[in-house]
Write a protein that holds these residues in place. Structure first.
Motif, PDB file in Angstrom:
ATOM      1  N   LEU A  41     -11.831  -0.632   6.274  1.00 29.36           N
ATOM      2  CA  LEU A  41     -10.798  -0.834   7.288  1.00 29.36           C
ATOM      3  C   LEU A  41      -9.434  -0.947   6.622  1.00 29.36           C
ATOM      4  N   GLU A  42      -9.367  -1.719   5.537  1.00 27.81           N
ATOM      5  CA  GLU A  42      -8.082  -1.887   4.850  1.00 27.81           C
ATOM      6  C   GLU A  42      -7.567  -0.563   4.294  1.00 27.81           C
ATOM      7  N   ALA A  49      -0.831   3.816   7.930  1.00 30.87           N
ATOM      8  CA  ALA A  49       0.561   3.361   7.785  1.00 30.87           C
ATOM      9  C   ALA A  49       1.377   4.371   6.980  1.00 30.87           C
ATOM     10  N   ALA A  50       0.788   4.892   5.908  1.00 33.73           N
ATOM     11  CA  ALA A  50       1.479   5.891   5.085  1.00 33.73           C
ATOM     12  C   ALA A  50       1.727   7.168   5.891  1.00 33.73           C
ATOM     13  N   ALA A 107       2.382  -2.174  15.283  1.00 36.94           N
ATOM     14  CA  ALA A 107       2.116  -3.612  15.421  1.00 36.94           C
ATOM     15  C   ALA A 107       0.645  -3.913  15.126  1.00 36.94           C
ATOM     16  N   LEU A 108      -0.256  -2.999  15.480  1.00 39.51           N
ATOM     17  CA  LEU A 108      -1.678  -3.153  15.174  1.00 39.51           C
ATOM     18  C   LEU A 108      -1.886  -3.199  13.660  1.00 39.51           C
ATOM     19  N   ILE A 109      -1.233  -2.293  12.945  1.00 38.97           N
ATOM     20  CA  ILE A 109      -1.346  -2.253  11.484  1.00 38.97           C
ATOM     21  C   ILE A 109      -0.871  -3.584  10.891  1.00 38.97           C
ATOM     22  N   THR A 110       0.271  -4.080  11.363  1.00 37.00           N
ATOM     23  CA  THR A 110       0.806  -5.361  10.883  1.00 37.00           C
ATOM     24  C   THR A 110      -0.184  -6.489  11.160  1.00 37.00           C
ATOM     25  N   ALA A 111      -0.724  -6.532  12.377  1.00 38.13           N
ATOM     26  CA  ALA A 111      -1.661  -7.593  12.751  1.00 38.13           C
ATOM     27  C   ALA A 111      -2.951  -7.519  11.927  1.00 38.13           C
ATOM     28  N   LEU A 112      -3.457  -6.306  11.705  1.00 41.68           N
ATOM     29  CA  LEU A 112      -4.677  -6.158  10.907  1.00 41.68           C
ATOM     30  C   LEU A 112      -4.440  -6.557   9.448  1.00 41.68           C
TER      31      LEU A 112
END
Length: 158
Positions: A41-42, A49-50, A107-112
């Motif tokens: 997942l990470e 994100a990239a 925002a999903l990426i930030t939260a994850l």
């Protein structure tokens, strides 16, 4: 006029996006954790994100109201498959397209990322300085903060 009890100010889209993203992030994280797939997942969220940072077309895909949910769904499914994203993330992106929620992906990426860091016992410190920190200063600051909060510190300096 009555009181504003129970009312939400819908004029603030950032808070709405953060709320939606937090709910999706919780679900995605919990599924990945149950499946022992936090590492994949990470990797997937870092890749996504990239791709978002590099591609104006991808940014347009997730944010344009002119693209139909069917077009968004087909495009995001193809992108997720080509990128080899973790199944839980691919499925979530497909659901988000169906619900017209792809605009919250940043925002999903930030939260994850926050959930993953928390699971590892890490804290990110946002450091703003007049001039760039040297490597020694950054390491010393991270060490001092780690002693204070009892967690590993990642410095994000600007």
């Amino acid at each position: 006029r009555g009181q504003n009890v129970g009312r939400v100010d819908v004029s603030e889209p950032a808070s709405i996006s953060a709320g939606i993203a937090a709910r999706y992030a919780t679900a995605v994280f919990e599924i990945a954790e149950e499946n022992k797939a936090l590492d994949s997942l990470e990797t997937s969220i870092n890749d996504l994100a990239a791709a978002l940072a590099d591609s104006d077309d991808l940014q347009n895909l997730i944010s344009s109201p002119l693209i139909t949910r069917e077009e968004q769904g087909a495009a995001i499914a193809a992108i997720a498959k080509k990128m080899g994203l973790a199944p839980v993330l691919s499925n979530s992106l497909a659901l988000m397209a169906q619900k017209r929620r792809l605009f919250v992906v940043p925002a999903l990426i930030t939260a994850l990322r926050a959930r993953l860091a928390d699971a590892r016992g890490e804290v990110t410190a946002e450091v703003i300085s007049a001039k760039a920190l040297t490597k020694t200063q950054s390491e010393k600051l991270a060490k001092t903060l780690a002693e204070r909060v009892g967690k590993k510190i990642t410095i994000n300096a600007t």
